[in-house]
Design a protein around this motif. Sequence first.
Motif, PDB file in Angstrom:
ATOM      1  N   LEU A  36      -4.898  13.629  -0.387  1.00  0.00           N
ATOM      2  CA  LEU A  36      -5.394  15.006  -0.458  1.00  0.00           C
ATOM      3  C   LEU A  36      -5.562  15.601   0.937  1.00  0.00           C
ATOM      4  O   LEU A  36      -5.219  16.768   1.173  1.00  0.00           O
ATOM      5  N   ALA A  37      -6.087  14.811   1.872  1.00  0.00           N
ATOM      6  CA  ALA A  37      -6.234  15.298   3.244  1.00  0.00           C
ATOM      7  C   ALA A  37      -4.871  15.641   3.841  1.00  0.00           C
ATOM      8  O   ALA A  37      -4.712  16.670   4.512  1.00  0.00           O
ATOM      9  N   ALA A  38      -3.887  14.802   3.592  1.00  0.00           N
ATOM     10  CA  ALA A  38      -2.548  15.056   4.120  1.00  0.00           C
ATOM     11  C   ALA A  38      -1.946  16.316   3.513  1.00  0.00           C
ATOM     12  O   ALA A  38      -1.278  17.101   4.207  1.00  0.00           O
ATOM     13  N   ALA A  39      -2.181  16.538   2.218  1.00  0.00           N
ATOM     14  CA  ALA A  39      -1.654  17.742   1.570  1.00  0.00           C
ATOM     15  C   ALA A  39      -2.230  19.005   2.197  1.00  0.00           C
ATOM     16  O   ALA A  39      -1.570  20.052   2.241  1.00  0.00           O
ATOM     17  N   ALA A  40      -3.472  18.904   2.701  1.00  0.00           N
ATOM     18  CA  ALA A  40      -4.117  20.038   3.366  1.00  0.00           C
ATOM     19  C   ALA A  40      -3.862  20.041   4.870  1.00  0.00           C
ATOM     20  O   ALA A  40      -4.397  20.890   5.587  1.00  0.00           O
ATOM     21  N   ASN A  41      -3.064  19.081   5.344  1.00  0.00           N
ATOM     22  CA  ASN A  41      -2.757  18.928   6.771  1.00  0.00           C
ATOM     23  C   ASN A  41      -4.028  18.752   7.602  1.00  0.00           C
ATOM     24  O   ASN A  41      -4.178  19.330   8.681  1.00  0.00           O
ATOM     25  N   LYS A  42      -4.946  17.932   7.085  1.00  0.00           N
ATOM     26  CA  LYS A  42      -6.191  17.644   7.785  1.00  0.00           C
ATOM     27  C   LYS A  42      -6.165  16.204   8.306  1.00  0.00           C
ATOM     28  O   LYS A  42      -5.955  15.259   7.537  1.00  0.00           O
ATOM     29  N   PRO A  43      -6.401  16.004   9.605  1.00  0.00           N
ATOM     30  CA  PRO A  43      -6.485  14.641  10.133  1.00  0.00           C
ATOM     31  C   PRO A  43      -7.773  13.971   9.670  1.00  0.00           C
ATOM     32  O   PRO A  43      -8.717  14.627   9.226  1.00  0.00           O
ATOM     33  N   LEU A  80       0.805  -1.222   0.000  1.00  0.00           N
ATOM     34  CA  LEU A  80       0.000   0.000   0.000  1.00  0.00           C
ATOM     35  C   LEU A  80       0.838   1.273   0.000  1.00  0.00           C
ATOM     36  O   LEU A  80       0.368   2.326  -0.437  1.00  0.00           O
ATOM     37  N   GLY A  81       2.056   1.196   0.517  1.00  0.00           N
ATOM     38  CA  GLY A  81       2.889   2.391   0.579  1.00  0.00           C
ATOM     39  C   GLY A  81       3.957   2.268   1.643  1.00  0.00           C
ATOM     40  O   GLY A  81       4.141   1.204   2.246  1.00  0.00           O
ATOM     41  N   ALA A  82       4.655   3.376   1.890  1.00  0.00           N
ATOM     42  CA  ALA A  82       5.714   3.390   2.900  1.00  0.00           C
ATOM     43  C   ALA A  82       5.090   3.424   4.294  1.00  0.00           C
ATOM     44  O   ALA A  82       4.176   4.210   4.560  1.00  0.00           O
ATOM     45  N   GLN A  83       5.601   2.589   5.181  1.00  0.00           N
ATOM     46  CA  GLN A  83       5.022   2.507   6.517  1.00  0.00           C
ATOM     47  C   GLN A  83       5.304   3.778   7.306  1.00  0.00           C
ATOM     48  O   GLN A  83       6.441   4.244   7.393  1.00  0.00           O
ATOM     49  N   LEU A 141      -3.962  -0.175   6.047  1.00  0.00           N
ATOM     50  CA  LEU A 141      -4.103   1.146   5.435  1.00  0.00           C
ATOM     51  C   LEU A 141      -3.646   2.239   6.399  1.00  0.00           C
ATOM     52  O   LEU A 141      -2.903   3.153   6.021  1.00  0.00           O
ATOM     53  N   GLY A 142      -4.085   2.151   7.638  1.00  0.00           N
ATOM     54  CA  GLY A 142      -3.690   3.148   8.625  1.00  0.00           C
ATOM     55  C   GLY A 142      -2.192   3.216   8.839  1.00  0.00           C
ATOM     56  O   GLY A 142      -1.650   4.271   9.195  1.00  0.00           O
ATOM     57  N   ALA A 143      -1.515   2.107   8.607  1.00  0.00           N
ATOM     58  CA  ALA A 143      -0.066   2.063   8.809  1.00  0.00           C
ATOM     59  C   ALA A 143       0.689   2.963   7.844  1.00  0.00           C
ATOM     60  O   ALA A 143       1.787   3.434   8.150  1.00  0.00           O
ATOM     61  N   VAL A 144       0.109   3.224   6.661  1.00  0.00           N
ATOM     62  CA  VAL A 144       0.844   3.962   5.626  1.00  0.00           C
ATOM     63  C   VAL A 144       0.289   5.364   5.381  1.00  0.00           C
ATOM     64  O   VAL A 144       0.860   6.113   4.582  1.00  0.00           O
ATOM     65  N   LEU A 145      -0.793   5.730   6.046  1.00  0.00           N
ATOM     66  CA  LEU A 145      -1.435   7.024   5.795  1.00  0.00           C
ATOM     67  C   LEU A 145      -1.106   7.977   6.939  1.00  0.00           C
ATOM     68  O   LEU A 145      -1.586   7.816   8.059  1.00  0.00           O
ATOM     69  N   SER A 146      -0.313   8.981   6.644  1.00  0.00           N
ATOM     70  CA  SER A 146       0.274   9.822   7.693  1.00  0.00           C
ATOM     71  C   SER A 146      -0.759  10.535   8.544  1.00  0.00           C
ATOM     72  O   SER A 146      -0.559  10.728   9.748  1.00  0.00           O
ATOM     73  N   HIS A 147      -1.890  10.939   7.943  1.00  0.00           N
ATOM     74  CA  HIS A 147      -2.848  11.760   8.680  1.00  0.00           C
ATOM     75  C   HIS A 147      -4.038  10.961   9.222  1.00  0.00           C
ATOM     76  O   HIS A 147      -5.047  11.547   9.626  1.00  0.00           O
ATOM     77  N   ALA A 148      -3.891   9.639   9.276  1.00  0.00           N
ATOM     78  CA  ALA A 148      -4.894   8.791   9.939  1.00  0.00           C
ATOM     79  C   ALA A 148      -4.665   8.884  11.447  1.00  0.00           C
ATOM     80  O   ALA A 148      -4.323   7.913  12.118  1.00  0.00           O
ATOM     81  N   ARG A 149      -4.867  10.086  11.967  1.00  0.00           N
ATOM     82  CA  ARG A 149      -4.504  10.403  13.350  1.00  0.00           C
ATOM     83  C   ARG A 149      -5.655  10.226  14.324  1.00  0.00           C
ATOM     84  O   ARG A 149      -5.438  10.175  15.538  1.00  0.00           O
ATOM     85  N   TRP A 150      -6.873  10.197  13.812  1.00  0.00           N
ATOM     86  CA  TRP A 150      -8.029   9.970  14.672  1.00  0.00           C
ATOM     87  C   TRP A 150      -8.338   8.476  14.701  1.00  0.00           C
ATOM     88  O   TRP A 150      -8.094   7.758  13.712  1.00  0.00           O
TER      89      TRP A 150
END
Length: 423
Positions: free
Chosen positions: A260-267, A107-110, A285-294
């Motif tokens: 897109l959410a990460a580019a806008a710095n939105k969690p 899926l991407g970089a961890q 999926l959550g492991a590779v998505l930087s803004h999956a903060r909630w």
Amino acid sequence: MNLEIKQVERIPFSVPFREVPARNMVRELPHWTLFEICRVTLQSGIVGFGETMQYYTWGTVSDAAVEKCIGCNAAELMWDDSLGAGLQMALFDAVGKANDVPVHRLLGAQHRDRCFLSWWDIDMPAEDWVLECRQAISEGYTAFKTKARPWFDLDHQCKVLCETLPPWFDLDLDFNSMLVDAPRASRLLPEIEKYSHVKLYETPLPQDDVRGNNIVRTKTNVAIAMHFGVPPIMTALKEEVCDGFVIGGGASKVVRDATLAAAANKPFFLQLVGTGITCAFAIHLGAVLSHARWPAVNCHQLYTHPMVKPAITVSNGLADVPEAPGLGVELDEETVERFRLPEMPPKPYPAPKLLLAIRWPSGASSYYTHTMQYWEDFTAGRLPLFPSGVYLESIPDDGSSEWRDLQERAQRAPVHTGSRAGG
């Protein structure tokens, strides 16, 4: 390694709810027990699996999707969201196993090795919220997402629940747009934020009400989440309608929206609903998505059986990202066979033999037989919204002709009385 798809097997099954969810889900979502396992076998002998919640999913698996896959390379198809939830999940699992890597490597970089998870429940009496949060805390959770509904006194619910919670436990209240308009939301939301556990409001108004959502956001200090895509992302960002997003769907859509959410710095929080099978995929999926903060919402806590081995475990609100090949968990084959169905039944909604009463603080009552009946009356402005003292209860069948007559009348149309007729 030969990644050609040799066979796709689909297995319908029904997994029971636990006791507290069962007595509340029956009003609105009895069909959430119905699933379909997809088992994909590659020419190499590798087997991958996934699941679809048949009557609540971003995409079911069709005969055409299965036919499309046979003889094709699994790696070339796994990003195709049109295949449906269970089949796409199974392809990722199979390709990961074939390459001896966990799904998150595909899926991407961890970004993280543990992911935030939330406990989930539908609307229910405050006493049931207390029971559910007690179990959530005992299982290592630190957050609870639930439904805020106008047929329960929300202030009373929060008061009863919050008195039982440790200070570090967070609440996410999802209104599903049932505050209807900005003036009402601007009054109620600041009142509820006196409960310090409340950290997130989700979709307080219809999401296409751009001006209303912008106003409401200025009236509360609690973060507001909205489902990604409505209004269009550029409008949502420009008009500042929310603090973050809810993201779900197939793998391609999730990664695209999350980028897109990460580019806008939105969690955001991920919302992919199912048993432990779907939860495992969502964790990758959550492991590779930087803004999956909630904390992610997967709803797997509703069920008596996780359907995977080992079961997903949580500590301090976090679940470890599996590192074994594929999904990193095994399908509980014995339990699948135990709950297997000969075929997928029609959607079992509404549940039969229900009689529901909304008790108004004035002493009046309104009778219905399932949630969608009164949902429409509330959102259409035919019933009072969030009055103090309101509550909903189920009236058990006492075998009387009076109960049967009232239930039959309520099936046809709402029954409104000035007293507690029917119990």
